[in-house]
Design a protein around this motif. Structure first.
Motif, short mmCIF file in Angstrom:
data_model
loop_
_atom_site.label_atom_id
_atom_site.label_comp_id
_atom_site.label_asym_id
_atom_site.label_seq_id
_atom_site.Cartn_x
_atom_site.Cartn_y
_atom_site.Cartn_z
N LYS A 194 -16.71 -4.15 -48.59
CA LYS A 194 -15.91 -5.07 -49.88
C LYS A 194 -15.47 -6.78 -49.22
O LYS A 194 -16.05 -7.73 -49.99
CB LYS A 194 -14.19 -4.81 -50.20
N SER A 195 -15.68 -6.89 -47.60
CA SER A 195 -15.17 -7.88 -47.48
C SER A 195 -16.57 -8.52 -46.92
O SER A 195 -16.34 -9.95 -47.41
CB SER A 195 -14.45 -7.65 -46.09
N THR A 196 -17.39 -8.33 -46.73
CA THR A 196 -19.04 -9.13 -46.79
C THR A 196 -19.26 -9.67 -47.81
O THR A 196 -19.44 -10.47 -48.30
CB THR A 196 -19.58 -7.89 -46.48
N MET B 110 -9.57 -13.41 -52.54
CA MET B 110 -8.17 -12.25 -51.93
C MET B 110 -8.67 -10.89 -50.62
O MET B 110 -8.85 -10.27 -52.16
CB MET B 110 -7.06 -12.58 -52.61
N ASP B 111 -8.64 -11.18 -49.77
CA ASP B 111 -9.08 -10.28 -49.78
C ASP B 111 -7.39 -9.03 -48.61
O ASP B 111 -7.26 -9.40 -47.96
CB ASP B 111 -10.02 -10.43 -47.81
N GLU B 112 -7.15 -7.77 -49.69
CA GLU B 112 -6.59 -7.22 -48.58
C GLU B 112 -5.41 -8.06 -48.30
O GLU B 112 -4.56 -7.49 -47.86
CB GLU B 112 -6.64 -6.13 -47.87
N PRO B 113 -4.95 -8.95 -49.04
CA PRO B 113 -3.57 -9.58 -48.81
C PRO B 113 -2.26 -8.99 -49.17
O PRO B 113 -1.57 -9.45 -48.20
CB PRO B 113 -3.33 -11.43 -50.16
MG MG Z 1 -11.95 -5.64 -45.05
#
Ligand code: MG
Ligand code: ADP
Length: 356
Positions: free
Chosen positions: A42-44, A157-160
């Motif tokens: 996901k983050s990638t 937004m990454d796991e905010p």
């Molecule tokens: Mg991640």
């Protein structure tokens, strides 16, 4: 025109394939959630959209232009991280305006935007405080404000909300969604939390081991999971998935003898959600009740059918005596059938209702 389009995007690091031939579109003004377990890519994916990671293969199109090799600043995208990434030695106002100063936006314009955004995210009266004088939720609002103040059309937004407690997480979910609608921002939001995805998304992209497992609205993922992975990822508790076996009159839940589907069972998996099973005493499929977990609004009962566990959601308080026998019922429309070998959803099985 889509705000963002990924076309066959792949990311490799020597022998790891973090993102594997992923394609999807994000409509302008929509809220899209990338959902999946930790390490699924996901983050990638998000970092490639932002330009913080080079793609190994494929293309990224932003607002109609090929942005695959554009540097991050040219993409005009804001980003909010789990860690907030706010500077401890700067005040709330200075943190929020940091990027605008770097971009040499004039003072009157900065002041105007600050007043507006502070009001919008609920930080009025706190502009002069240092981050150490703020609660976790207020710090998260600073990070949000900084993303909004840039006035970019797209925000990633990454796991905010991962660092916030459950109650605050719920409130912030509602706030972020309302804010996104109000300013018409396009948001791509990463989370491993299916509740967050279900309650916030216009569209969920469920990722598993670097590939898209299923893409659809929250309803579509809940009502018609494409695979056993999707079925077990969405819903709390998740869908019951039980092995089937061949019986004389059709497929039976392995270990029991009432037919639940026509035809053979050995090649299929039976799925039903806990909220679609009812417990009765007279007729239905014989089961043994193991334990009841009382949650206030309902009780999650673990039953055993044959040797297999089945969770049942019962409204209100439902006392269970471990080992007592009961009967389980459901209606055919709530049954999901999957291919055992591939895990993929199957259609065309003749499913039977188990009547009370
Ligand atoms: Mg991640
Ligand atoms: P998620 O955000 O879904 O938890 P990530 O996108 O962070 O997953 O990671 C996906 C995979 O890529 C993981 O196996 C992770 O270990 C690997 N990975 C992430 N960043 C790097 C990197 N800089 N170098 C090598 N492997 C990485």
């Amino acid at each position: 025109m889509s705000a963002i389009e990924l076309i066959n995007v792949t990311k490799r690091w020597s022998d790891t394939v973090a993102v594997d031939d992923v394609s999807f579109r994000v409509d302008e003004g929509s809220f899209v959630v990338l959902l999946g377990p930790s390490g699924c890519g996901k983050s990638t994916t998000l970092r490639m959209i932002a330009g913080l990671e080079e793609v190994s293969d494929g293309r990224i199109v932003i607002a109609g232009r090929d942005a695959t090799h554009e540097p991050p600043a040219q993409r005009r995208i804001s980003m909010v991280f789990q860690s907030y990434a706010i500077f401890p030695h700067l005040s709330v106002a200075e943190n929020i305006l940091f990027g605008l100063k770097v971009r040499k936006i004039a003072k009157p314009e900065r002041t105007r935007r600050l007043a507006q955004v502070v009001e919008l995210v609920g930080l009025s009266g706190l502009a002069d405080r240092k981050p150490s004088q703020l609660s976790g939720g207020q710090r998260q609002r600073v990070a949000l404000a900084r993303a909004i103040v840039a006035e970019n059309a797209i925000c990633l937004m990454d796991e905010p909300l991962s660092n916030l407690d459950a109650k605050l997480r719920h409130d912030m979910r509602v706030e972020i969604r309302a804010l996104q609608r109000r300013i018409g921002m396009t948001v791509v939001y990463v989370t491993h939390d299916q509740t967050e995805a279900m309650s916030m998304a216009d569209k969920i992209i469920l990722i598993h081991a670097g590939k898209i497992e299923q893409e659809g609205t929250p309803d579509e993922l809940y009502d018609r999971p494409a695979t056993t992975f999707a079925a077990s990822f969405i819903g709390t508790p998740p869908m019951n998935l039980l092995a089937l076996a061949d019986g004389p009159e059709g497929a039976v839940l392995d270990g029991s003898n009432a037919p639940v589907l026509d035809g053979s069972g050995a090649d299929r998996i039976f799925g039903i959600r806990p909220e679609h099973v009812t417990i009765t005493t007279e007729s239905g499929l014989p089961a043994e009740l193991v334990v009841g977990d009382y949650l206030g609004a309902d009780t999650i009962v673990i039953a055993r059918v044959g040797g297999q566990p089945m969770q049942v959601r019962v409204p209100g308080r439902f006392p269970v005596t471990p080992g007592e026998t009961a009967r389980l019922c459901w209606s055919a429309e709530h049954v999901h059938v999957f291919d055992r070998a591939s895990g993929r959803r199957m259609s065309g099985s003749r499913v039977r209702s188990i009547a009370a």
